[in-house]
Design an enzyme around this catalytic site. Structure first.
Site, PDB file in Angstrom:
ATOM      1  N   LYS A 224      -9.061  11.640  26.019  1.00 58.85           N
ATOM      2  CA  LYS A 224      -8.314  10.702  26.899  1.00 58.85           C
ATOM      3  C   LYS A 224      -8.176  11.093  28.524  1.00 58.85           C
ATOM      4  CE  LYS A 224      -4.883   9.153  23.350  1.00 58.85           C
ATOM      5  NZ  LYS A 224      -5.367   7.806  23.339  1.00 58.85           N
TER       6      LYS A 224
ATOM      7  N   ARG B 235      -5.334   6.784  12.107  1.00 56.75           N
ATOM      8  CA  ARG B 235      -5.821   6.207  10.763  1.00 56.75           C
ATOM      9  C   ARG B 235      -6.299   7.474   9.868  1.00 56.75           C
ATOM     10  NH1 ARG B 235      -9.739   2.241  14.106  1.00 56.75           N
ATOM     11  NH2 ARG B 235      -8.098   2.573  15.525  1.00 56.75           N
TER      12      ARG B 235
HETATM   13  N1  BES Z   1      -1.872   7.170  19.769  1.00 57.28           N
HETATM   14  C1  BES Z   1      -2.958   6.251  20.246  1.00 57.28           C
HETATM   15  C2  BES Z   1      -2.843   4.971  20.494  1.00 57.28           C
HETATM   16  C3  BES Z   1      -2.058   4.561  21.672  1.00 57.28           C
HETATM   17  C4  BES Z   1      -2.640   4.594  22.917  1.00 57.28           C
HETATM   18  C5  BES Z   1      -0.490   4.259  21.690  1.00 57.28           C
HETATM   19  C6  BES Z   1      -1.832   4.369  24.003  1.00 57.28           C
HETATM   20  C7  BES Z   1       0.127   3.887  22.845  1.00 57.28           C
HETATM   21  C8  BES Z   1      -0.538   3.944  23.921  1.00 57.28           C
HETATM   22  C9  BES Z   1      -4.339   6.319  19.214  1.00 57.28           C
HETATM   23  O1  BES Z   1      -4.527   7.404  18.515  1.00 57.28           O
HETATM   24  C10 BES Z   1      -5.436   5.842  20.067  1.00 57.28           C
HETATM   25  O2  BES Z   1      -5.910   6.714  20.644  1.00 57.28           O
HETATM   26  N2  BES Z   1      -6.042   4.862  19.771  1.00 57.28           N
HETATM   27  C11 BES Z   1      -7.439   4.547  20.371  1.00 57.28           C
HETATM   28  C12 BES Z   1      -8.099   3.729  19.306  1.00 57.28           C
HETATM   29  C13 BES Z   1      -9.605   3.622  19.625  1.00 57.28           C
HETATM   30  C14 BES Z   1     -10.426   4.834  20.145  1.00 57.28           C
HETATM   31  C15 BES Z   1     -10.240   2.880  18.890  1.00 57.28           C
HETATM   32  C16 BES Z   1      -6.948   3.341  21.431  1.00 57.28           C
HETATM   33  O3  BES Z   1      -5.973   2.621  21.332  1.00 57.28           O
HETATM   34  O4  BES Z   1      -7.523   3.595  22.332  1.00 57.28           O
HETATM   35 MN    MN Z   2      -5.765   8.804  19.546  1.00 57.56          MN
END
Ligand code: BES
Ligand code: MN
Ligand code: ZN
Length: 496
Positions: free
Chosen positions: A278, A352
């Protein structure tokens, strides 16, 4: 903090502070009218001088009002008399709580349960009052050094209701206390940093709940997961030095052998994204990626405290998602516990992966229904912002039951589609399923991914990415959706 339900008339009231409502255009609530006549029209004069406009959320603290035993009278604005609804009522409660909190009063009496709030019962008003007071007094776990900030002086709060409502008001008060206890546990766990709140720490907290309350706890270790073939959960865990845990908490409040409600909470104690790292900005907030797990622990605690006549099982898959030499890489293919193979196209779509194995695991409990709770997608925040949690379900009556509970708890959800049309976005050329579905409808394709593993039971998924915590100056866990889940379970138990 002690709450009591009373029906004391204002003229007999000796609490250090009486709280009563006033409307816009100087209209008095029933109690304010009584106080006005006891004080020979003193309140009316104050309002006439324009010191309080009565708008919802306004307030005025008065001292030594003539003819009143109590030292203080706190007037709070309820808005327009014919428009008193849940929203204006909640802002009035908010105002009452913050002024009470900073006044020196140690005992107060709330006369705010006599007015009719559109579509809301006295029990709802009581519950919201208790929750507002508890939220106002909540202090985050102490990791700051230096002198303690002075504690709140308020020790006792009497909730004044018509005598006929006393019994149901007491039950509403107990419900609210259990919700607040559960939500505070969830908040404390959520706010803890990733270096303290590890999967092991979460497991210890679950074991502590099992020591204090009639709840059984079992923690599965990496070798147990290997035996079960949890290749997806283990794939995420392999990039971290912290051992993964699969926490199982069982509360048996219902009949022996009655099919349980199963709650599954995402327990990523820190989500750096893995190799699909990230960006740095606000990455600290990914300590909240275990908020689903925290809400499951808080809810189980509340169930046991309330002695709900229901069997409830909480299941928490927990690990970290970090980049490492051994971490999973984009393109890696793993085999889940269900036997389905998954192509991991983005290691940041890890929630997931851990959930799908937990959702397969819970089949062994022959659940009546399963609800998973997860900070699953940033896309859900884009879709719904910070007010509603995303609700997805393969069962319309279950979705409706959850929506009702969310409205009753003022911890709302909004139903999102789970149509087959979206499923093809998860197609993979090399495995049974890919772990991402592209940019369009990101929260829906995440739910679609989970739906491939939940075909054998009634299931709902709550995406709490936008509701579990607040950012910026108010940064902190909200404890949501503990209120929703406790309401759901209480109503579900009552309907049996
Ligand atoms: N934990 C995150 C989701 C999230 C991101 C919650 C920002 C709250 C704020 C999750 O694990 C994630 O990183 N999801 C990705 C999925 C994507 C790679 C398909 C996302 O939402 O960017
Ligand atoms: Mn994630
Ligand atoms: Zn995550």
């Amino acid at each position: 903090m002690e709450f009591t339900i009373k029906s004391t008339q204002p003229e007999k009231q000796r609490a250090a502070c009486i709280v009563a409502g006033v409307y816009e255009s100087r209209q008095l609530s029933a109690t304010a009218q009584q106080l006005d006549s006891l004080s020979n029209g003193y309140l009316g004069k104050i309002l006439a001088s324009g010191d309080l406009d009565g708008k919802a959320g306004s307030s005025l603290l008065l001292h030594h009002v003539p003819g009143i035993h109590s030292e203080r009278v706190l007037l709070v604005g309820l808005g327009k008399a014919n428009e008193l609804d849940g929203k204006s009522y909640l802002s009035a409660l908010q105002a009452a709580c913050s002024t009470l909190g900073s006044s020196g009063a140690s005992i107060a009496a709330l006369y705010l349960f006599e007015e009719t709030v559109a579509l809301r019962s006295v029990e709802w008003q009581i519950e919201q009052a208790v929750l507002a007071v508890r939220a106002q007094r909540f202090v985050p776990g102490k990791l700051k050094t230096g002198p303690d900030t002075p504690g709140h002086t308020l020790k006792k709060l009497a909730l004044i209701v018509p005598a006929a409502s006393a019994k149901s008001a007491a039950a509403a008060c107990d419900l609210a206390q259990a919700i607040a206890d559960g939500a505070e546990l969830a908040k404390d766990l959520g706010n803890l940093p990733g270096n303290i709140c590890t999967p092991t720490y979460l497991a210890e907290q679950a074991q502590k709940i099992a020591r204090d309350l009639p709840v059984k706890c079992e923690v599965l270790e990496r070798k147990d997961m290997e035996k079960l073939g949890m290749g997806a959960l283990l794939a995420v865990a392999q990039g971290s030095r912290q051992p993964p845990k699969l926490i199982v908490l069982q509360y048996q409040g219902g009949k022996r052998g009655a099919a349980p409600v199963v709650l599954v909470g995402k327990g990523i104690t820190f989500d750096a994204g893995g190799i699909s790292l990230k960006p740095a900005a606000e990455m600290d907030e990914m300590k909240y990626d275990m908020s689903g797990a925290a809400s499951v622990l808080g809810t189980l605690r509340a169930c046991a405290q309330l002695k709900l006549p229901l069997n409830v099982i909480g299941v928490i898959p927990s690990c970290e998602n970090l980049p490492d030499g051994l971490a999973i890489k984009p393109g890696d293919i793993v085999t889940s516990m269900s036997g389905k193979t998954i192509e991991i196209l983005n290691t940041d779509a890890e929630g997931r992966l851990i959930l799908c194995d937990a959702l397969t695991y819970v089949e062994r409990f022959h659940p009546e229904l399963v609800i998973d709770i997860a900070t699953l997608t940033g896309a859900c925040v884009i879709a719904l912002g910070h007010h509603a949690s995303g609700l997805f379900s393969n069962d319309d009556p279950l979705a409706a039951e959850i929506e009702r509970a969310g409205n009753a708890a003022h911890d709302r959800t909004w139903r999102m589609p789970l149509w087959d049309d979206y499923q093809s976005q998860l197609d993979s050329n090399f495995a049974d399923i890919g772990n991402i579905g592209g940019r369009p409808a990101g929260s829906v394709t995440a739910a679609c991914f989970l739906s491939r593993f939940t075909k054998n039971y009634r299931w709902a998924h709550l995406d709490i990415a936008g509701t579990a915590w607040k950012s910026g100056k108010e940064k902190g866990s909200t404890g949501r959706p503990v209120p929703l889940l406790v309401h759901f379970l209480a109503a579900h138990a009552a309907a049996k």
